[in-house]
Design a protein around this motif. Structure first.
Motif, short mmCIF file in Angstrom:
data_model
loop_
_atom_site.label_atom_id
_atom_site.label_comp_id
_atom_site.label_asym_id
_atom_site.label_seq_id
_atom_site.Cartn_x
_atom_site.Cartn_y
_atom_site.Cartn_z
N LEU A 87 3.99 7.50 -1.18
CA LEU A 87 2.57 7.58 -0.87
C LEU A 87 2.12 6.28 -0.23
CD1 LEU A 87 -0.19 9.12 -1.32
CD2 LEU A 87 -0.46 7.60 -3.30
N THR A 88 1.47 6.37 0.92
CA THR A 88 0.82 5.21 1.54
C THR A 88 -0.66 5.51 1.61
OG1 THR A 88 2.78 4.74 2.86
CG2 THR A 88 0.71 3.78 3.61
N THR A 89 -1.49 4.62 1.05
CA THR A 89 -2.93 4.87 1.09
C THR A 89 -3.62 3.87 2.02
OG1 THR A 89 -3.51 3.43 -0.77
CG2 THR A 89 -2.88 5.70 -1.30
N PHE A 90 -4.81 4.23 2.45
CA PHE A 90 -5.59 3.36 3.34
C PHE A 90 -7.07 3.60 3.09
CE2 PHE A 90 -7.12 6.67 6.13
CZ PHE A 90 -6.14 7.65 6.08
N MET B 233 -0.98 8.86 -10.88
CA MET B 233 0.10 7.86 -10.81
C MET B 233 1.33 8.34 -11.59
SD MET B 233 -1.25 5.80 -8.70
CE MET B 233 0.24 4.81 -8.59
N GLU C 254 -10.85 3.35 -3.44
CA GLU C 254 -9.44 3.28 -3.01
C GLU C 254 -8.61 4.34 -3.73
OE1 GLU C 254 -5.60 2.56 -4.43
OE2 GLU C 254 -7.03 1.23 -5.44
N VAL D 181 -0.98 9.03 3.37
CA VAL D 181 0.13 9.73 4.00
C VAL D 181 1.23 9.87 2.95
CG1 VAL D 181 1.81 9.73 5.87
CG2 VAL D 181 -0.44 8.68 6.22
N ILE E 166 -3.65 0.50 -11.29
CA ILE E 166 -4.96 1.14 -11.25
C ILE E 166 -6.04 0.08 -11.50
CG2 ILE E 166 -6.45 2.88 -12.34
CD1 ILE E 166 -3.89 4.39 -13.15
N ASN F 164 0.81 -1.21 0.00
CA ASN F 164 0.00 0.00 0.00
C ASN F 164 0.85 1.27 0.00
OD1 ASN F 164 -2.93 -1.06 0.31
ND2 ASN F 164 -1.68 -2.29 1.68
N THR F 165 2.14 1.10 -0.35
CA THR F 165 3.04 2.23 -0.45
C THR F 165 3.61 2.29 -1.86
OG1 THR F 165 3.62 2.20 1.89
CG2 THR F 165 5.21 3.21 0.42
N PHE F 166 3.71 3.50 -2.40
CA PHE F 166 4.22 3.69 -3.76
C PHE F 166 5.34 4.74 -3.71
CE2 PHE F 166 4.25 5.40 -8.07
CZ PHE F 166 4.12 4.26 -8.84
N ARG G 241 -4.88 7.90 -3.99
CA ARG G 241 -3.93 8.10 -5.09
C ARG G 241 -4.06 9.51 -5.66
NH1 ARG G 241 -2.94 2.78 -8.21
NH2 ARG G 241 -3.94 1.17 -6.96
#
Lengths: 365, 365, 365, 365
Positions: free
Chosen positions: A11-14, A342, A129, A25, A240, A3-5, A133
């Motif tokens: 970028l960490t998404t939740f 992205m 989700e 974050v 995606i 979940n981190t890019f 992003r």
């Protein structure tokens, strides 16, 4: 996991579509960048459902709150936490999905992996989700614009068999955004709208291709082996939801050319090395060459359709499913800002990585 | 930066085509795997130049030495270092390239990034860089075969406009390897060979498409957001020299279908959940679904051609270049083991990551 | 896993003491740094056994070969692979260790983890593993000296109860290196030598403390949460074989002061903000403050001793072991270049990370 | 950068003491773990200020909300986002700090790094930052208890010169928690309380040492080179605000022993290999050996004191500062749950990494 890019601009998404909210974050953003919620809200508005009749009727304002990392209007260099609360959830829409797997959706695979899934809305396998992003991508975009003059621009090039003939160099944001399907050719746009209307009435769905460019990327970003710029762009795009293919520059059609037809001759123009053509798509050997970056992403037709489909239940019974709920018959128009996000995240990360290793923002020349 | 691939099963490669050698370090390989140099040599033999007249005449035995990590025929769990010495380098071939940029090659971009390049052989932008990938991939493949029963198999599906019609489910290694171009259809293979012969005589080059499958991957590998299995596969493939596109399952052509035509219906077969069709390509929402993984990679025509081309020198003079040396007029046949290697590396990493998070090698069912 | 150190300046090491060799791959080194094997050989010479009678009699020239990443005397920005062949291995020395665990060594734990170990020499748990660290550290040190004017200097402050009273600000390399135990106080050095001679004759071993400083680090390196400069320095030091403790600045003794005694008052001196004292050890809140970085590392007495010890065999039998072979009765003198190497690697990584995020090599002021 | 901890069990924290809140995202947590807000609230309650008169009078309930990753009382395997809103902030307390640097605090270094700081409360350099660590650590602790039977327990061993003599093997949580300073020896506890009361009245502060143990860790966690268990534990501890030193097992005092006194003899007991003593602190060569893990962390006296101190302003003027506000005169009692949290995070990560590479939760025996 997963979940981190990004490595330096991370970028960490939740968040799930049904729960406390979705967000992200961002760690590693340079300090002193001017940033407000309005900067982020603009792209979220382009991503949200309900923009027009072509999209899911779900109504969510998607108001973003900056929880940390910004002080007196500028970034601190510390983590930027962004939160969007869930609002228009209708969990009861999902009750029929508790024990059955929607075809070509993530219901079965999530349960195979984890032994559990949030069957109210698809969990992490939900268009929702992508809020994290797009929010994170808006920060990356602002950084790239401000510090490097990079401009990222996407549009819909094809829906089903309806294809626009576009020159990547002449795309303009206002023309694209004037189209409800984000296709800059007005006639093709109208045909696309008609096709989506027809398929929606039929309870079916369509796919297509998004074209995206990045202007102003200096020569030198990326690296020549695993972290090629096109490899990291490709990974971002293929992550995606509904993406099934990626190509840079000449892509799959370019394989129909001979080398002598495909190579981009170098010329010296405007005081720097340029290529006469851009079949490379702005990247050579994994590193940007100073030309416009051009790539395309294939999106399959939306998996969630109203037509009856054959499937199985959790306990192995074969059954038929007719999915209700509010879904897009074609994700392409809303995919455009996600593709841009992205791209921005990938480029911002490579900008910082290049600067870390070389001490320069751009080319050695 | 950018010379490491994977998170738990990690490959780091090094080396230029002209220097002490090329090789890799594999970190995170499980212990007690039987491994010998012969296991690795087999795939290196399929990658090396000079296998037949369709390839570069460069003659390198590419003998691999295991420097560490293996003891009494089994892996220790410590880093496995593999080294292949350079042998048949002819650095004088590269003297004319010191001050000029080959079109659509990495000469210019490397210099723009680093301010320097190894102009003897292209440095890291050389087909020889892939030795480390194939060596590391051979270890990953052995692990997957031994612990999971996974079989990875690639072939050439198209060269220029010459396309084979292949059923991914019925590919067989011996048939593929019997063809000098690694195309399992004998008639198409012959046509491909003729096309390559013609273009080589003409000093030109061809591109095409590699098809690759992985059989036996259990449901549950991958994850639903950034580290989707198709995203990491795509990144691996797009990091291969000359790759310009990637698609999983139905890919770009699948965008011409409606959702009702594209979705894979679930059925209960052989005691488990199966799909009737496999347009998903074995991955749904980023996670393997237990079907055969199917993907394709587009390779552009080789950039290095003998025909005269327009370009510029380092000091900005426009000139014409005719590249000598020993180059493949079509990289596709040698790309097959590289595609397989990157697939094996990606899958081995996701195997270990899945096992770390869930405690299981495969599906929860 | 766990054989890579650093995020942007990344060192991966490999090799066992008995096998093809030991070495490393450095990824992310900036291009255009002048680098030769002599730069690396100097530090390897300070690490190698057999420098004097206080050390293991094992004789290894430890000749390093640069396999890649350097071209015409300068770094390319690509991975730098360094290899040192094993020479003076006496594997028969280890035959008695095949089925028995040396106390406080890694024999048992490696086997518990992996189910296998290279019992010829300890595998990765061998002082020889540190060759790769010192080789990589030499490159990091060269980078820091050349681009930032940073100087890293370690010495032995205490062996067993024999302690030197040292002023970190006045350490000088030539004085330290003139001592066979690398203690800059000649009288204390003589006492340390006598103590080591005595314990060696007795078949026993001693531990002690290494003091290390880094001069010239600008304010601004490090970050305020998990990747504090002292946290990453501490991790690097605690990863050295036999290290049992780490402290920065005032360390454990500083806990005996009150806040009013401990705080470093700020002053404005030489045109910049300075502290009057340096109990912080050059780091405040995880970020360098421009003062000399000062830290200490505790090393336990060498686990391998000649005296008989009680232990168990692999099949659970209790037994007594008397270890033969050529071992250091005190690792401290040879630990000094290893401590310096880990400091250089940590600082080089934070230099590049800081430059990536902020665009500056040093302080914002 | 630097706000993420761990590789497979990954914690990312965010938030400043004055802003929307503090929190964290946990990625990689195994699915199906029972988890509620109450599990997390317990540890947050032990960390929060205002527990008794020895601590800052700041009153914050620190109510945690689980935003994602938990469904019907169990973890989903997706990111767990936790948020604690800020409540009792008194930003006006910080107005005098806008242009002046508190000695031995992070005001100056943050500004040197980023060119900006959140001067309202210290930004990321605030005890409040640790809320995210403790929240994430509570999840790690639950995982370790549930899946592995690991129990982590910390206490205050020394404050200033007041030292308890503790046997790590006999520590008990209820005895520790019964003490307002978290020291299990009642008489020593009373003396510590008196010392803190005295120093608070004097406007000064004290430091000390936290002892922490982990029981039930199986042999085999960790790895033998850079990611030694003690190296990663040390990094975690040294990343806690005010930490200045770390030692495992015998630590610094152990350097006063000879090898024959220090080594832990192996015995065969209770059907497995045990050590008679535990100077190793439960870790040998970077890998757990099945004994209790024992380590200590040194905390300096709190930097923020009421006594007047000499310092400088942002524009280089020398001045005197007397810091108001609500601060702990001794951080040790509140540091205990933070130390435990970082231990739990480190161990949970190594548990998953070990399981990923070997397929086992614990030892090969």
């Amino acid at each position: 996991m997963g979940n981190t890019f990004g490595q330096l601009f991370r970028l960490t998404t939740f968040g799930e579509s049904h729960g406390g909210g979705v967000g992200c974050v961002i760690d590693g953003c340079p300090p002193l960048l001017e940033l407000s919620e309005a900067d982020i809200q603009a792209d979220l508005g382009r991503r949200r459902p309900g923009q027009n009749r072509l999209m899911s009727a779900r109504q969510e304002a998607d108001r973003v709150a900056i929880l940390s990392g910004v002080f007196e209007g500028r970034t601190l260099g510390s983590p930027i936490a962004l939160l969007v609360r869930n609002e228009d959830a209708r969990p009861q829409d999902y009750d029929p999905l508790r024990d059955v797997y929607r075809p070509s959706h993530g219901d079965f695979t999530q349960e195979a992996k984890y032994g559990v899934r949030n069957w109210r809305g698809g969990g992490r396998v939900s268009a929702r989700e992508t809020v994290g992003r797009v929010a994170g991508g808006a920060v990356a975009r602002k950084l790239l614009e401000t510090e490097c003059g990079v401009d990222i621009l996407g549009c819909v090039e094809r829906i089903h068999a309806i294809q626009a003939t576009l020159d990547p160099e002449s795309l303009a944001r206002d023309v694209i955004e004037a189209s409800p399907v984000r296709c800059p050719d007005p006639q093709v746009s109208a045909a696309m709208i008609a096709a989506i209307d027809a398929v929606r009435a039929d309870g079916d769905s369509l796919g297509g291709v998004v074209l995206c460019i990045a202007r102003g990327v200096p020569a030198g970003w990326g690296s020549p082996v695993f972290d090629k710029l096109e490899a990291d762009l490709g990974r971002g795009m293929l992550s995606i939801p509904a993406a099934k293919g990626f190509e840079i520059g000449s892509g799959f059609p370019g394989t129909m050319l001979r080398g002598s037809e495909h190579n981009d001759a170098f010329r010296f123009r405007e005081g720097r090395v340029r290529t006469e053509t851009n079949r490379s798509g702005g990247v050579q050997a994994g590193i940007s060459n100073g030309e416009t970056i051009v790539f395309r992403v294939a999106f399959k037709p939306t998996a969630t359709i109203r037509k009856p489909q054959r499937t199985v239940t959790r306990d192995g019974q074969e059954t038929t499913i007719e999915v209700r709920g509010r879904h897009d018959p074609c994700v392409l128009p809303r995919a455009v800002p996600i593709v841009e996000a992205m791209a921005a995240l990938t480029l911002a990360d490579h900008f910082l990585r290049h600067r870390g290793q070389t001490g320069r923002a751009g080319s050695a020349f």
